[in-house]
Design a protein around this motif. Sequence first.
Motif, mmCIF file in Angstrom:
data_model
loop_
_atom_site.group_PDB
_atom_site.id
_atom_site.type_symbol
_atom_site.label_atom_id
_atom_site.label_comp_id
_atom_site.label_asym_id
_atom_site.label_seq_id
_atom_site.Cartn_x
_atom_site.Cartn_y
_atom_site.Cartn_z
ATOM 1 N N VAL A 198 0.875 -1.099 0.101
ATOM 2 C CA VAL A 198 -0.037 -0.040 -0.027
ATOM 3 C C VAL A 198 0.626 1.380 0.021
ATOM 4 O O VAL A 198 0.550 2.224 -0.874
ATOM 5 N N LEU A 199 1.973 1.315 0.969
ATOM 6 C CA LEU A 199 2.766 2.503 0.920
ATOM 7 C C LEU A 199 3.568 2.643 -0.244
ATOM 8 O O LEU A 199 3.583 3.714 -0.777
ATOM 9 N N PHE A 200 3.982 1.429 -0.619
ATOM 10 C CA PHE A 200 4.933 1.783 -2.075
ATOM 11 C C PHE A 200 3.905 2.069 -3.367
ATOM 12 O O PHE A 200 4.167 2.713 -4.002
ATOM 13 N N GLY A 201 2.975 1.656 -3.096
ATOM 14 C CA GLY A 201 1.701 1.754 -4.346
ATOM 15 C C GLY A 201 1.456 3.276 -4.366
ATOM 16 O O GLY A 201 0.945 3.685 -5.531
ATOM 17 N N ILE A 202 1.328 3.824 -3.212
ATOM 18 C CA ILE A 202 0.832 5.547 -3.320
ATOM 19 C C ILE A 202 2.236 6.239 -4.222
ATOM 20 O O ILE A 202 1.621 6.839 -4.978
ATOM 21 N N ALA A 203 3.227 5.882 -4.038
ATOM 22 C CA ALA A 203 4.581 6.479 -4.786
ATOM 23 C C ALA A 203 4.333 6.137 -6.076
ATOM 24 O O ALA A 203 4.416 6.794 -7.314
#
Length: 237
Positions: A64-69
């Motif tokens: 999720v965190l990586f997908g935001i970027a």
Amino acid sequence: MSQQHDLPVGGFSRWVNSVEESVIAVLLGLMTLITFVNVVLRYGFNDSLIWGQEVVLILFAWLVLFGIAYAFKITAHLGVDALTAMLPKKGQRVLALLSAAACLIYALLLMKGAWDYWAPFAGLPPTEGRWFPTGIDWGARNNSFYVTDQVPMLEWLRWLEPLTLNKGYPEAEWEHYDKLPRFIAYAMLPIAVALMLFRLVQATIRIITGKQDSLIVSHEAEDEVAAVAATHGEEQK
């Protein structure tokens, strides 16, 4: 479909692009594999990986965190431009720059918060200051002794112990992790925010140079509605 603009072709940018796509693929693959193995063990052998669920939760949080970027890279974040679309081109450009500035400020604040939260778990000093860093808090408590609930410690990561858990102690007093330390599980937080900041800087530069009209240029919902309308119209013919 989301529009994807060409990104700078510099070596560093190409390396970041490759790392992002590879990490996302690895995270998805590991989540699928661990879940599949756990299902087989549970229903086939009445057993399970005791650490499986926690690892999948950690990997999902990373994704999720990586997908935001990554969504900033491929302009997949949805944006509402009903109001800005009614403005002339000059007004749209001004609002796009203001939006980019606001997002950059937010990302910088988020970067400080991400570092200040993660750093003590890694035995590193957080920054001072409530909103913006005003210095380094060298007296902050070292929280590197916190570990995950069930995830076993990987032997090839033991080299981290002198740098975190045992930093400042003589070797005779060194302790060892019995579970994976939390700073590894939480490491994606500052990494993902740094990548998000990097992508926002890229997008802002593209707006300034006229290569991009707005910060978020995804019109996925409109495209889907148009596709459904077109399909419905063909069926009525």
